[in-house]
Every structure is written in structure tokens, then in C-alpha cells.
Design a protein around this motif. Structure first.
Motif, mmCIF file in Angstrom:
data_model
loop_
_atom_site.group_PDB
_atom_site.id
_atom_site.type_symbol
_atom_site.label_atom_id
_atom_site.label_comp_id
_atom_site.label_asym_id
_atom_site.label_seq_id
_atom_site.Cartn_x
_atom_site.Cartn_y
_atom_site.Cartn_z
ATOM 1 N N VAL A 1 49.094 -93.222 -16.239
ATOM 2 C CA VAL A 1 49.117 -92.386 -17.438
ATOM 3 C C VAL A 1 48.183 -93.019 -18.461
ATOM 4 C CG1 VAL A 1 50.560 -91.433 -19.264
ATOM 5 C CG2 VAL A 1 51.493 -91.704 -16.959
ATOM 6 N N TYR A 2 47.280 -92.199 -19.056
ATOM 7 C CA TYR A 2 46.236 -92.718 -19.928
ATOM 8 C C TYR A 2 46.303 -92.024 -21.297
ATOM 9 C CZ TYR A 2 44.506 -94.327 -15.426
ATOM 10 O OH TYR A 2 44.401 -94.918 -14.187
ATOM 11 N N PRO A 3 46.687 -92.767 -22.330
ATOM 12 C CA PRO A 3 46.720 -92.160 -23.671
ATOM 13 C C PRO A 3 45.327 -91.690 -24.081
ATOM 14 C CG PRO A 3 47.913 -94.235 -23.640
ATOM 15 C CD PRO A 3 47.175 -94.161 -22.333
ATOM 16 N N ILE A 4 45.263 -90.488 -24.632
ATOM 17 C CA ILE A 4 43.982 -89.925 -25.055
ATOM 18 C C ILE A 4 43.785 -90.252 -26.533
ATOM 19 C CG2 ILE A 4 42.615 -87.815 -25.288
ATOM 20 C CD1 ILE A 4 44.137 -86.653 -22.953
ATOM 21 N N THR A 5 43.099 -91.341 -26.792
ATOM 22 C CA THR A 5 42.746 -91.707 -28.160
ATOM 23 C C THR A 5 41.412 -91.055 -28.509
ATOM 24 O OG1 THR A 5 41.569 -93.680 -27.474
ATOM 25 C CG2 THR A 5 43.942 -93.895 -27.891
ATOM 26 N N GLU A 6 40.997 -91.211 -29.761
ATOM 27 C CA GLU A 6 39.738 -90.622 -30.199
ATOM 28 C C GLU A 6 38.567 -91.166 -29.385
ATOM 29 O OE1 GLU A 6 37.048 -90.266 -34.286
ATOM 30 O OE2 GLU A 6 39.123 -91.009 -34.364
#
Length: 786
Positions: free
Chosen positions: A61-66
Motif C-alpha cells: 500500500v503506497y500513500p499518495i502524497t503530493e
């Protein structure tokens, strides 16, 4: 050619197997497959103001940061003004399952916080592009540039000098690993490894049949230039690998317009070059398509919406009306009320070269107008005769609502309570606006009232509307002031027993003098005539019972009649009179009206006027030829002149009384103890002599005022009669003379007209005979004989 590499993850990953996923409400979620990207839109009422996304694949799971979004092909925009959050994902984004560049499966987590608890929603969708891929496709997203080329395209782009320099550098490389050269103007290209390029934020990937390169805006290796006066950002990457004497090279170029939108004369305008950079497009043939929110529309539809696309001086000029369909509007408070409009522009440019190879450029841009003044308006729709202020507040934007209203300084929250006499209602308009209608009666305590000249009352209402912009609840205010002038007089209300008059908050002595006819209204006059009056510093109330002095009666039938009462207002200085006249419908079992014109109207309650067989019983006045005008089962209505139908006159010192009788047959239903065939009801009308203008005239009778009537039932005739629903009240207060009077049939002299204010003062006090009084009258008046 086998080509590929894995991206390392620099963020702390959540454990997918332990994540708790709930089902998101369908009404707040949209997931759509477009030609070149996948879109998720979620309303903020579901997510709150701080939602976040995660990309999910088999590795984690990969957090979508800016930063991660720009690198991996995602754009996430939260629009509190538009009340939704939107994620767009390239079909070639990092964690998308790609099957032969035809079927793409997306998996995301949406994370929201609700009541302090973090909730995760699992979102997934499979898409297939509806259009085939072009040999070269460039995407200019809001936060990154992306270029993909077909793996079977081997022709290089650029000039010969550029290509020779790259080839020379590639052959000089000592490694066979894949490397990349970023070309910049007037700088010698230096190769770097793909691993180093990845650390700098670039992405390279080999799909089933396409090579993809992606770069965030503002990278050190990109450069800015101007094309036909339009600023453009360019990134030019050449990917190569040297295997012995064989050199494999792929040229990747992306160029995007960085023009800032402008606003003029109601249009949002934006420009892009027809050819953003010579390394991308040629000018052999060009096609431009336009749309909003990721949907391209046909040219005819765009024109209907007012979109304007012009190709001039090798530049594509886009103009969109600020309020065109497809845009979003938002209100904002900055001292006053303003608004701005947002458009998600979607533009496609298609270039075809001499070899019929097409290249496509997809542009996503968010365009916004500056703050534009926005006004709401108020309109006074008051009709003074309705005695109610009616004020319309209109052109209120749909994201603005009314929160409170100050009326002459007093605050009332919206909606008003049911106990208040004022009210406000919402009105929907067809142009995406709404309004409010405020109604406040003139006599509401909140209304300011002031007596002005000519006995007129000025009503004033100062209004301060408190409106709030949603969802921020930022307040702003709209002021209005309305005024109305009415005659300073009474409100009147009908009841079964009479008419009530009310004047609020102004004592009688502030208004002038109130008259009933020619008589000044005082407490003594009210007591004399049977009125009920109360007067204090707050209001004046006057109840006028039916049949009291001052009423005028019309349209009398057995079913009912109309009674009218009038109050006059006389100003002390101007003598200008205003009046309040109220007419009400009444009903009564019995009544007698003695009119000022000398006519008598009687409704008498009689036993068995209509027999059980439906045959009218014998009913008439003293003159048998004078029968009733209407009859029902127990009542009869007569109307006749005072000196007709066998009437007799009784002359007193201060009044004259006309008397007649109603005879009705008892043969059909007579009780056993009745000895006569007929019974009778006596009726009388008494007029004051002081008010008579014409008396005993053959053709005319006239009095200043109506007479006082009585109905007298004989002892027999009253047996079995019903009680009247309203008992007539004697209204004339001038007492009749207690001395004896003569009684004679109504006299019909040959005199046509006698005019006088009353009888001579020398009428005999001992009640001399009628002829003597008549002779005396004739001696004191000029007589015209026929």
C-alpha cells in the motif's frame, strides 16, 4: 526487447492484510473510465475536508502524497468550494495492473476521519480505453508531464547536431546498463543511470508495447522557453544502451504550455502553441478538440455553450464564458460578496505528419476567474391596502443561505417561530439562484409608526439580512429600508354579534377626533349607545353590537342581511376626514329597520306561516293588500313606506311613531283556546322630530337619522314562538314623551311637499288632536296645494 525496472518505496507502508475497509455511500462517489485516464470523485460530505488516497497493488500500500502523485502519474485535487475531492490516474500510473495496454485495473484506498476515527474505503475499477493508442502521446497534467511512445517507432526526433551529440556521448559510455541523457539548450549532455534518474523524481517504464516517461513540473533537467509569446516547459530525455558495437536509443520529449489564464469582458482566456516544441509536433495537419471535466464535446456543442477556439499566429486561443455550462461557481466574502468560476479545461491537439503518423497532446488545466463582485437585491412589493410589508430578497446564489434578519434593530433567526406575526418563505428561481419573501404586518410591534400631517400614519421597517456562504458559514449583510403611509385609522373585524374596531399603539387624543356620524366618540357616547370601548396608551378598542346606533342595513332577506358601520377621523388642524367603513353579513330571527327615507323593513317570527301542506297561511298588514315579500316556515318579511299599508301615526312632543300590524290566520293550526280567527304582531318606528326634514309628504319622507323600531307580540301570538337569535336593541336614547298622544291613520293630504326642521314650538302640551296640530303646522309654514 526486454526492458524494465522496479520502483523502490520510500514511504512507510501500511499492512494491507490488516486494513479495515468499509463500503462508501454510492450517492457520494463517482468512478469513471475516460479515454486516457481513470477518475474518482467523492463528495466532501462523505470524506470531510482532509481525505487521502493510497495506491494498492500486490506489493503493498503506497500513500499518495503530493510528490509521489507527480512522480507516479496521479493528480489529486481537493475543492472545498466545489464540495468534492477528485483523483485522476494515468493508465500508465505506477501501481496499475496493465494487460497488453488494453485492460487496466486500479485499486485505491480512500481514508477519511469520522468522529475522530479513521475509516478506510476500498475502491477498485477496471477500464479499457475507447480509443486506440497513437504512436506518440503527450499528457500535460496539472502536476506532471507524461510521454508514451510505441516501441516500434525507431525514428529519432530533433536536429542532426542534437542527435550526433547524443550518439557521441552514448558511444563514450563504458557501461551497457540503460542510461538517460537530459538535453538542455547550450549544455553538453551528461548521461546518468536510471537509478539516479528515479531518485531525481523521474519515472521510466516499459509496458507491453509502449515506453513511458514521466516528469513532475519544475525539474532541474527541464527548461522553459517561449513559443509565439506563450511560455512553455520542455523536458527532453534520450534513453540509450550500448551493447558492443550496437547502440539502442529512444528519444522522449514532452512540452506543455504554462500560460496563465486571463479574464476579460466575461471570458476566461488561455493559450497554447499549435506546436509546443519542434521536437513534439509538426504543422502538416492540426486538429483541436475542447471540453471540460475530462469530456471532449463536439464542435457544435462547444459553440452552443459559448466556447470559442481560434487558431491565430500559430497559437490556439481558448475563450470560455465565465458562466458557461460545465463550470463551477463559488461565492466568497471579502468585505462584500464576490464570486469566482472554475473550469477544468480538457484540450486535445492532434498533429499528423507527412508519413501519416499522428501525435496526440492531452492538456488538463484548471482555469479560474478573478473575484467578481456579486450583488443580491431587495424589492419592495408592499401593497398598502393589505397593511403588510412585503419585501423580496432576490438573486441569492445557491451556496448562500439566509441565517437571520434584523427588523428595526431586533434580531430574528431563520426560520421564524410560529408565534411571530411576521414570516419569511423561500422562493426558487430558474437561474440557479433563490430568494426570500419577508412579510411583516404594519401593526406588528417591531414596526416603527409615526403620525404625520393630514392624519396619515407612516410605517417604517429597517431590515438587515444576515446571509452566510456555505460551507464556510462566512457571513455578509444586505440592508433595506421600506416605508408605507396609510390613513391613521382602525382595523375592523366582523363577528356574529357586531363589528369590532382596533387601533394599536396610538391613543385617541394623538390622532384627532373620532366621530360616529355627527357625534364625537367619547366614553359617555359609548355608554349612551351601548358600545363597548377601551382606550389606553397602547390601543383603542371599540365593539359595536348589532342594531345599535350608527348601523346601516342593506339587502335584507330571510337568509340574512348586510350591516355597515362607519367611523370618521377629523384632524384638529386640517379638518380633513378619513374613514373606516366595515360591512359584514349577519342573520337574525327577527328584526325591524326604520330607514331615514321613511321605509320600514320587518322580519317577524310567526307561528306556522307555512302549513304542513306547504300552503301559505293568511298573512298581511292592516291594509289587506300589503302582503309579505318573503315567507318561510315560520317567518315573514315586509317592506313598505311608513305612511302606507294602513299605518297609524302617534305624535309626541319630541318624536313621531308610525305603527302597523301583521295579521296572520290561525284557522289551519289554531290552538283550542284561541277564540279569534286571526292574531297579530305590532311593529313601531319612532323618529325624533328634531331630525325630520319632510313629514307626511305624499311623495317623500326624509329624516336626518334612522328611526327606532319595536316588534310587539300579542299575548296569544307569542305562544310557541322561537326566541330570536339576536335581540334588537333600542338605539335611540331620546326618551319619548310620557304625555298622552293622539293616534290616527297615516294622513295623506293633498300637499306635495312640506319642508321644515320639525314641528312648531306651540304644539299643545296636553296632546291636542291630530287635525289641530296639522292646522297649526299649516299656519306656520308656506303651503303649496295642488
Amino acid at each position: 526487447m526486454a526492458f524494465g525496472f522496479f520502483l523502490s518505496v520510500t514511504f512507510l507502508l501500511s499492512v494491507w492484510t490488516t486494513a479495515k475497509c468499509d463500503h462508501i455511500p454510492n450517492e457520494g462517489l463517482r468512478m469513471e473510465c475516460h479515454d486516457r485516464y481513470f477518475m474518482i470523485s467523492v463528495d466532501l460530505f462523505v470524506t470531510g475536508n482532509e481525505p487521502s488516497f493510497e495506491a494498492v497493488d500486490e506489493t503493498g500500500v503506497y500513500p499518495i502524497t503530493e510528490q509521489y502523485a507527480a512522480k507516479c502519474g496521479y493528480s489529486v485535487s481537493v475543492f472545498p468550494p466545489l464540495e468534492h475531492v477528485e483523483l485522476r490516474a494515468s493508465y500508465f500510473s505506477c501501481h496499475t495492473d496493465n494487460k497488453e495496454d488494453e485492460v487496466f485495473t486500479f485499486n485505491f484506498n480512500l481514508i477519511v476521519t469520522h468522529k475522530g476515527k479513521e475509516i478506510t474505503y476500498a475502491l477498485n475499477k477496471t477500464c479499457s480505453p475507447s480509443l486506440p493508442w497513437s504512436p506518440r502521446e503527450v499528457t500535460c497534467e496539472v502536476n506532471y508531464m507524461e510521454v508514451s511512445v510505441s516501441s516500434d517507432v525507431a525514428c529519432p526526433t530533433g536536429t542532426k547536431d542534437d542527435w550526433d551529440a547524443v550518439v557521441k556521448t552514448a558511444y563514450a559510455s563504458a557501461t551497457s546498463d540503460w542510461q538517460v541523457i537530459f538535453q538542455r539548450v547550450q549544455q553538453e549532455p551528461m548521461p546518468i543511470s536510471l537509478k539516479t534518474a528515479k531518485k531525481h523524481g523521474y519515472a521510466f517504464d516499459m509496458m507491453a508495447g509502449r515506453l513511458v516517461f514521466r516528469a513532475p513540473y519544475g525539474q532541474p533537467d527541464s527548461f522553459s522557453t517561449e513559443v509565439n509569446g506563450v511560455p512553455v516547459e520542455v523536458v527532453h530525455a534520450t534513453l540509450f544502451s550500448r551493447q558492443s558495437w550496437v547502440l539502442i536509443m529512444v528519444d522522449l520529449v514532452a512540452a506543455c504550455s504554462m500560460d496563465k489564464e486571463s479574464y476579460d469582458n466575461g471570458y476566461i482566456m488561455w493559450e497554447t502553441p499549435e506546436v509546443p516544441h519542434p521536437l513534439v509536433f509538426c504543422l502538416h495537419r492540426m486538429q483541436v478538440n475542447i471540453g471540460v471535466n475530462g469530456e471532449l464535446v463536439e464542435q457544435s456543442v462547444a459553440e452552443e455553450r459559448g466556447y470559442i477556439v481560434k487558431q491565430r499566429n500559430s497559437t490556439v486561443e481558448i475563450s470560455i464564458p465565465y458562466n458557461a455550462e460545465g463550470g463551477y461557481r463559488k461565492s466568497i466574502v471579502s468585505g462584500n460578496l464576490y464570486e469566482f468560476y472554475i473550469f477544468h479545461l480538457y484540450l486535445e491537439q492532434i498533429s499528423v505528419d507527412e508519413d501519416h503518423v499522428d501525435s496526440r497532446l492531452h492538456i488538463h488545466r484548471t482555469l479560474a476567474t478573478p473575484l467578481l463582485p456579486r450583488s443580491v437585491f431587495t424589492e419592495d412589493r408592499t401593497i398598502p391596502e393589505e397593511r403588510t410589508f412585503t419585501v423580496y430578497l432576490g438573486d441569492v446564489p445557491e451556496d448562500v443561505e439566509l441565517a437571520a434578519v434584523h427588523l428595526n434593530g431586533r434580531e430574528f433567526t431563520v426560520p421564524f417561530t410560529n408565534t411571530s406575526s411576521h414570516n419569511i418563505t423561500g422562493v426558487v428561481s430558474p437561474n440557479h439562484t433563490h430568494g426570500y419573501t419577508l412579510k411583516v404586518p404594519f401593526d406588528d410591534p417591531v414596526v416603527m409608526q409615526e403620525l404625520i400631517k393630514d392624519a396619515m400614519m407612516q410605517h417604517r421597517l429597517d431590515i438587515n439580512y444576515t446571509l452566510t456562504v456555505l460551507p464556510e458559514n462566512e457571513p455578509f449583510y444586505q440592508l433595506a429600508s421600506v416605508m408605507a403611509i396609510t390613513a391613521a385609522f382602525f382595523d375592523a373585524v366582523c363577528s356574529e354579534s357586531g363589528i369590532s374596531f382596533k387601533l394599536d399603539y396610538r391613543p385617541i387624543d394623538h390622532l384627532g377626533e373620532i366621530y360616529i356620524g355627527s357625534e364625537l366618540l367619547t366614553a359617555e357616547l359609548a355608554a349612551k349607545h351601548g358600545y363597548i370601548m377601551s382606550n389606553n396608551s397602547q390601543r383603542l378598542l371599540l365593539e359595536v353590537p348589532l342594531f345599535t346606533h350608527g348601523y346601516e342595513y342593506k339587502d335584507i332577506t330571510l337568509k340574512g342581511f348586510f350591516g355597515t358601520f362607519e367611523l370618521l377621523l377629523r384632524d384638529h388642524e386640517t379638518e380633513v376626514q378619513n374613514s373606516t367603513v366595515k360591512t359584514c353579513q349577519f342573520s337574525a330571527t327577527e328584526l325591524i329597520v326604520c330607514s331615514a327615507d321613511g321605509s320600514i323593513t320587518v322580519v317577524a317570527d310567526l307561528p306556522s306561516v307555512i302549513t304542513s301542506e306547504g300552503v301559505p297561511a293568511g298573512t298581511n298588514l292592516v291594509d289587506p293588500n300589503c302582503g309579505p315579500k318573503e315567507m318561510d316556515s315560520s317567518r315573514a318579511l315586509f317592506s313598505f313606506p311608513v305612511n302606507s299599508c294602513g299605518s297609524t301615526v302617534k305624535l309626541g312632543k319630541e318624536s313621531v311613531t308610525y305603527e302597523n300590524e301583521i295579521f296572520f290566520s290561525k284557522k289551519l293550526h289554531a290552538p283550542a283556546n284561541f277564540s279569534n280567527d286571526f292574531d297579530r304582531v305590532t311593529m313601531q318606528c319612532t323618529y325624533p322630530l328634531a331630525g325630520l326634514l319632510r313629514l307626511f309628504s305624499v311623495f317623500r319622507f326624509e329624516s336626518d337619522s334612522a328611526g327606532v323600531g319595536h316588534i310587539v307580540h300579542s299575548a296569544h301570538s307569542t305562544e310557541g314562538l322561537r326566541s330570536p337569535t339576536i335581540k334588537p336593541t333600542t338605539v335611540l336614547q331620546t326618551p319619548l314623551s310620557t304625555r298622552s298622544v293622539s293616534s290616527q291613520p297615516a294622513y295623506r293630504p293633498s300637499v306635495k311637499h312640506i319642508k321644515g326642521s320639525g314641528f312648531p314650538k306651540n304644539v299643545s302640551k296636553n296632546g291636542s288632536s291630530f287635525p289641530e296640530n296639522l292646522n297649526s303646522l299649516n299656519r306656520s309654514r308656506r303651503v303649496i296645494r295642488s
